[in-house]
Design a protein around this motif. Structure first.
Motif, PDB file in Angstrom:
ATOM      1  N   THR A   1       0.821  -1.198   0.000  1.00 15.47           N
ATOM      2  CA  THR A   1       0.000   0.000   0.000  1.00 15.47           C
ATOM      3  C   THR A   1       0.858   1.251   0.000  1.00 15.47           C
ATOM      4  OG1 THR A   1      -0.052   0.127   2.414  1.00 15.47           O
ATOM      5  CG2 THR A   1      -1.767  -1.200   1.338  1.00 15.47           C
ATOM      6  N   ARG A   2       0.227   2.385  -0.288  1.00 17.35           N
ATOM      7  CA  ARG A   2       0.950   3.639  -0.123  1.00 17.35           C
ATOM      8  C   ARG A   2       1.342   3.766   1.337  1.00 17.35           C
ATOM      9  NH1 ARG A   2      -2.655   8.943   0.569  1.00 17.35           N
ATOM     10  NH2 ARG A   2      -4.094   8.168   2.140  1.00 17.35           N
ATOM     11  N   PRO A   3       2.506   4.334   1.631  1.00 15.59           N
ATOM     12  CA  PRO A   3       2.933   4.451   3.020  1.00 15.59           C
ATOM     13  C   PRO A   3       2.128   5.511   3.756  1.00 15.59           C
ATOM     14  CG  PRO A   3       4.540   5.466   1.546  1.00 15.59           C
ATOM     15  CD  PRO A   3       3.506   4.832   0.675  1.00 15.59           C
ATOM     16  N   ALA A   4       1.865   5.251   5.024  1.00 17.07           N
ATOM     17  CA  ALA A   4       1.245   6.234   5.907  1.00 17.07           C
ATOM     18  C   ALA A   4       2.274   6.647   6.948  1.00 17.07           C
ATOM     19  CB  ALA A   4       0.007   5.650   6.577  1.00 17.07           C
ATOM     20  N   VAL A   5       2.242   7.896   7.347  1.00 21.12           N
ATOM     21  CA  VAL A   5       3.223   8.422   8.294  1.00 21.12           C
ATOM     22  C   VAL A   5       2.503   8.893   9.548  1.00 21.12           C
ATOM     23  CG1 VAL A   5       5.087  10.073   8.670  1.00 21.12           C
ATOM     24  CG2 VAL A   5       4.687   9.147   6.384  1.00 21.12           C
ATOM     25  N   GLN A   6       2.943   8.377  10.690  1.00 19.33           N
ATOM     26  CA  GLN A   6       2.375   8.781  11.974  1.00 19.33           C
ATOM     27  C   GLN A   6       2.911  10.150  12.385  1.00 19.33           C
ATOM     28  OE1 GLN A   6       1.902   4.265  13.833  1.00 19.33           O
ATOM     29  NE2 GLN A   6       3.235   5.739  14.839  1.00 19.33           N
ATOM     30  N   PRO A   7       2.257  10.812  13.340  1.00 17.28           N
ATOM     31  CA  PRO A   7       2.761  12.114  13.812  1.00 17.28           C
ATOM     32  C   PRO A   7       4.190  12.067  14.341  1.00 17.28           C
ATOM     33  CG  PRO A   7       0.502  11.794  14.523  1.00 17.28           C
ATOM     34  CD  PRO A   7       0.942  10.493  13.918  1.00 17.28           C
ATOM     35  N   ASP A   8       4.618  10.888  14.861  1.00 15.03           N
ATOM     36  CA  ASP A   8       5.980  10.769  15.384  1.00 15.03           C
ATOM     37  C   ASP A   8       6.991  10.395  14.313  1.00 15.03           C
ATOM     38  OD1 ASP A   8       5.311   8.141  14.896  1.00 15.03           O
ATOM     39  OD2 ASP A   8       5.525   7.459  16.969  1.00 15.03           O
ATOM     40  N   GLY A   9       6.569  10.351  13.044  1.00 11.78           N
ATOM     41  CA  GLY A   9       7.478  10.058  11.949  1.00 11.78           C
ATOM     42  C   GLY A   9       7.604   8.596  11.596  1.00 11.78           C
TER      43      GLY A   9
END
Length: 456
Positions: A50-58
């Protein structure tokens, strides 16, 4: 997974070794291993990272295929990496959560503001038979199933017809600010009736009955195409007004038959948006040749409401000539945007257009530039366009860049791209140690500008 692999699978020559450089768009060697973070679930078939998702902590989250550890059918794995590209040992088991129940495929992923992870795909209770429905799984930030979602097991399944012959698969997920979850994908009960399908869930995983018809909506393009067609959605986005934009293609269903980009827009309540196209629908053709095969695979919505939809365009003369990357931009009313290359742009990578090129993913920069990630022949490839649709000659080779990934043995593609927190991340699948062993990956590309996801 056949319909997904058919869109992105490449075959042919082996990939060559990676040549380091400092140009914009090169892999960052400090990320992962020589610029690549491997999902680490090798298998004898292509996956669908899947396309990568980025959390608020990076931290970076991606979902891909995995061998099923408990039986037949497919499983999928959610992998989380730290900002440097190492698997996060605090997530699941050594950075992995493997989900295997019936037969499941993961096709998209989203991270909520509270850190919970939503993954979607399809679900077969019996791996050898229909029905199949939208599958939604929500994980707590540590990778455990979210007991507050679904039936207490962190999962929900949505069926559109209730028929034993139903095939439905969620190909896109977005989470609204209030926690409601929007899903889109194809639904069908016969080989000829495939339609766009959209569902909206409440934050607890139950259908939102205020949306559409009991929480669900379907869209057909038959009447505006002028004949019975199959409508196959591949991408989902929300615009700044909360409207739902679904992109894909309408096609004849015949082998190598004609196809056209198709876009539908719904109001936040799930009704066709009458201000867009023909009763909320628009068709895009890249030529006047009836037999042309245009297949959209991704879309993004600009902050001003204009819609960018990308995939491939394949002229039938000579017979089924090699396709090009193709992208169109629509105005807020669903008509082609003439300021973007006349509304439609094709990009060929190979000499004399002799390679098979496709954009599997699209992302937007704050400065209006458009990034298309996909493949050229057997190689991962990116094209970057200026805001007017012309190739951005400051990127790669005249606006195009073909990648030879490090530590691989061949057959690669990009399937996802995302700008977030100043990073350009791509994901995909490639052969790792031989032609029959594949794994998913995330790569961090060096850029000179600071980007955002542009509401993609």
């Amino acid at each position: 997974m056949d319909f997904k692999r058919a869109l992105v699978c490449a075959a042919g020559a082996m990939l060559t070794s990676f040549g380091a450089g400092a140009a914009e768009g090169d892999l960052l060697p400090a990320f992962g291993q020589h610029g690549i973070a491997w999902v680490g679930t090798p298998r004898p078939y292509y996956g669908f990272a899947t396309r990568p998702a980025v959390q608020p902590d990076g931290k970076i989250v991606v979902c891909d295929a995995a061998p099923n550890p408990v039986g037949s059918g497919d499983a999928f794995v959610v992998a989380r990496f730290d900002a440097a590209g190492s698997l996060d040992e605090g997530f699941g088991t050594s950075g992995h959560v493997v989900i295997a129940d019936g037969s499941t495929d993961c096709i998209d992923i989203a991270v909520q503001d509270d850190g919970r992870i939503v993954v979607v795909g399809d679900y077969y209770a019996d791996p050898s038979a229909l029905p199949a429905g939208f599958l939604v799984i929500r994980l707590d930030p540590d990778g455990e199933p979210d007991a507050s979602f679904g039936n207490g097991d962190g999962r929900a399944t949505v069926y559109f017809s209730g028929s034993g012959s139903e095939f439905s698969a969620a190909v896109g997920v977005r989470v609204r600010g209030d926690g409601r979850i929007v899903l889109a994908g194809p639904t069908s009960t016969t080989s000829q009736d495939e339609q766009f399908a959209v569902a909206q869930l409440l934050p607890d995983g139950q259908l939102d009955t205020t949306f559409g018809n009991g929480g669900k909506a379907t869209i057909s393009f038959d009447d505006i195409v002028g004949s019975a067609v199959k409508d196959h959605p591949t991408a989902l986005a929300l615009d700044r007004q909360g409207r739902i934009v679904v992109g894909g293609f309408s096609y004849s269903g015949a082998p190598n038959g004609p196809a056209r980009f198709a876009v539908a827009r719904l109001t936040p309540g799930g009704s066709p948006d009458a201000s867009f196209g023909d009763a909320g629908r628009a068709i895009v053709a890249f030529s006047a040749i009836p037999e042309e095969r245009d297949m959209a695979r991704s879309l993004a919505v600009q902050r001003d409401g204009r819609i960018v939809i990308a995939g491939s365009a394949n002229l039938p003369i000579p017979a089924l000539a090699d396709p090009d990357m193709a992208v169109a931009r629509l105005l807020d009313d669903g008509t082609l945007d003439p300021s973007f290359g006349g509304g439609r742009v094709r990009i060929a990578f190979g000499a004399n257009e002799a390679s098979s090129d496709a954009a599997n993913a699209v992302a937007l920069q704050d400065d209006g530039k458009v990034v298309l990630a996909g493949q050229s022949g057997n190689h991962p490839a990116i094209a970057r366009l200026a805001s007017d649709g012309s190739l951005d000659t400051s990127f790669g080779d005249g606006g195009r860049k073909v990648y030879d990934l490090p530590d691989t043995a061949g057959f690669g593609y990009f399937n996802g791209v995302r700008f977030q927190q100043g990073r350009l991340l791509v994901s995909g699948d490639t052969a790792t140690t031989g032609q029959d062993i594949y794994d998913g990956f995330v790569a961090d590309l060096g850029v000179d500008l600071i980007f955002s996801d542009g509401l993609e």
